[in-house]
Design a protein around this motif. Structure first.
Motif, mmCIF file in Angstrom:
data_model
loop_
_atom_site.group_PDB
_atom_site.id
_atom_site.type_symbol
_atom_site.label_atom_id
_atom_site.label_comp_id
_atom_site.label_asym_id
_atom_site.label_seq_id
_atom_site.Cartn_x
_atom_site.Cartn_y
_atom_site.Cartn_z
ATOM 1 N N UNK A 202 4.374 37.838 -47.851
ATOM 2 C CA UNK A 202 5.286 39.313 -48.362
ATOM 3 C C UNK A 202 5.525 40.317 -47.713
ATOM 4 N N UNK A 203 4.883 39.963 -46.460
ATOM 5 C CA UNK A 203 5.363 41.695 -45.631
ATOM 6 C C UNK A 203 6.476 41.264 -44.730
ATOM 7 N N UNK A 204 7.187 40.326 -44.612
ATOM 8 C CA UNK A 204 7.730 39.648 -44.220
ATOM 9 C C UNK A 204 9.474 40.319 -45.135
ATOM 10 N N UNK A 205 9.304 39.580 -46.260
ATOM 11 C CA UNK A 205 10.503 40.051 -47.185
ATOM 12 C C UNK A 205 10.206 41.830 -47.794
ATOM 13 N N UNK A 206 9.333 42.150 -47.770
ATOM 14 C CA UNK A 206 9.085 44.092 -47.720
ATOM 15 C C UNK A 206 10.411 44.194 -46.581
ATOM 16 N N UNK A 207 10.514 44.197 -45.357
ATOM 17 C CA UNK A 207 10.919 44.247 -44.118
ATOM 18 C C UNK A 207 12.518 43.514 -44.574
ATOM 19 N N UNK A 208 12.767 41.880 -44.461
ATOM 20 C CA UNK A 208 13.964 41.522 -45.405
ATOM 21 C C UNK A 208 13.898 41.524 -47.037
ATOM 22 N N UNK A 209 15.143 42.498 -47.386
ATOM 23 C CA UNK A 209 15.024 42.629 -48.929
ATOM 24 C C UNK A 209 16.153 41.234 -49.033
ATOM 25 N N UNK A 210 17.140 40.354 -48.448
ATOM 26 C CA UNK A 210 17.984 39.476 -49.282
ATOM 27 C C UNK A 210 17.444 38.206 -49.071
ATOM 28 N N UNK A 211 16.909 37.607 -49.003
ATOM 29 C CA UNK A 211 16.148 36.407 -48.518
ATOM 30 C C UNK A 211 15.059 35.687 -49.798
ATOM 31 N N UNK A 212 16.489 34.586 -50.417
ATOM 32 C CA UNK A 212 16.530 33.871 -52.242
ATOM 33 C C UNK A 212 14.841 32.663 -51.307
ATOM 34 N N UNK A 213 14.469 31.968 -52.293
ATOM 35 C CA UNK A 213 13.554 30.896 -51.961
ATOM 36 C C UNK A 213 13.801 29.911 -52.494
ATOM 37 N N UNK A 214 14.142 28.616 -51.568
ATOM 38 C CA UNK A 214 14.845 26.987 -52.238
ATOM 39 C C UNK A 214 13.417 26.334 -51.836
ATOM 40 N N UNK A 215 13.517 25.207 -52.199
ATOM 41 C CA UNK A 215 12.508 24.411 -52.578
ATOM 42 C C UNK A 215 11.448 24.113 -53.130
ATOM 43 N N UNK A 216 11.967 22.903 -53.940
ATOM 44 C CA UNK A 216 10.864 22.537 -54.843
ATOM 45 C C UNK A 216 9.876 23.446 -56.159
ATOM 46 N N UNK A 217 11.091 24.783 -56.512
ATOM 47 C CA UNK A 217 11.462 26.046 -57.601
ATOM 48 C C UNK A 217 11.031 24.925 -58.689
ATOM 49 N N UNK A 218 10.352 25.347 -59.561
ATOM 50 C CA UNK A 218 10.322 24.994 -60.902
ATOM 51 C C UNK A 218 9.281 25.295 -62.137
ATOM 52 N N UNK A 219 9.017 25.333 -62.965
ATOM 53 C CA UNK A 219 8.662 26.239 -64.135
ATOM 54 C C UNK A 219 7.418 27.088 -63.590
ATOM 55 N N UNK A 220 6.812 26.658 -62.692
ATOM 56 C CA UNK A 220 5.305 26.774 -62.518
ATOM 57 C C UNK A 220 5.127 27.529 -61.432
ATOM 58 N N UNK A 221 6.046 27.183 -60.928
ATOM 59 C CA UNK A 221 5.724 28.520 -59.567
ATOM 60 C C UNK A 221 7.541 29.513 -59.105
#
Length: 173
Positions: A118-137
């Motif tokens: 979360x703190x990293x993502x506040x500094x870098x606002x262009x990151x897309x999550x990839x891998x294992x993503x489905x309806x529950x997460x």
């Protein structure tokens, strides 16, 4: 199928066909209606991005060192926050993976903790999550501060990819 996904609201499609020759990828792209090509990012045979007026290119780890200019969008994939911070290129967005244990790649395990990111993502606002993503997460990824989520296995390995995609979009609204 791709046309149906775009008609259902798909914003960007990454086309990763590592075994395709340039002609095979050209033929593949020709099958997609012109009006949707501006929403496509390709992972190889980059000159086709200009030929087809695509959205842009995605650099693989091996291609990140090459020089590219005059592309609308350049994105890349990374497997650690340290790699992202070391990168000198200014990407439109980057994938960080695998966020969760992969659905499509057996044994491809995540080493990430969303709370720690979360703190990293506040500094870098262009990151897309990839891998294992489905309806529950998928909602968890958005709550952690990712710019978005890229899905692969949860859509393409489902019986009905369009329905699976629509279900995921409902989860984050």
């Amino acid at each position: 199928l791709i046309t149906s996904l775009f008609e259902s609201g798909l914003k960007i499609l990454h086309v990763r066909k590592p075994t395709f020759t340039e002609d095979e990828l050209r033929n593949y792209l020709q099958e997609i209606p012109n009006k949707f090509r501006k929403k496509i990012i390709i992972h190889s045979h980059y000159k086709l991005a200009k030929e087809f007026s695509l959205k842009g290119i995605h650099l693989t780890e091996r291609n990140r060192k090459l020089k590219f200019q005059n592309f609308k969008i350049i994105s890349a994939s990374f497997h650690s926050t340290a790699e992202i911070l070391k990168s000198r290129r200014n990407y439109e967005y980057v994938f960080l993976s695998p966020m969760f244990d992969s659905i499509s790649k057996q044994g491809y395990k995540s080493n990430f903790n969303l709370e720690e990111l979360e703190s990293f993502l506040k500094r870098k606002n262009n990151v897309i999550a990839l891998g294992g993503i489905y309806s529950k997460n998928i909602k968890l990824t958005m709550q952690a501060g990712f710019k978005g989520a890229a899905v692969l296995g949860s859509v393409w390995e489902s019986r009905n990819p369009v329905k699976a995609y629509m279900g995921l979009m409902l989860k984050i609204k």
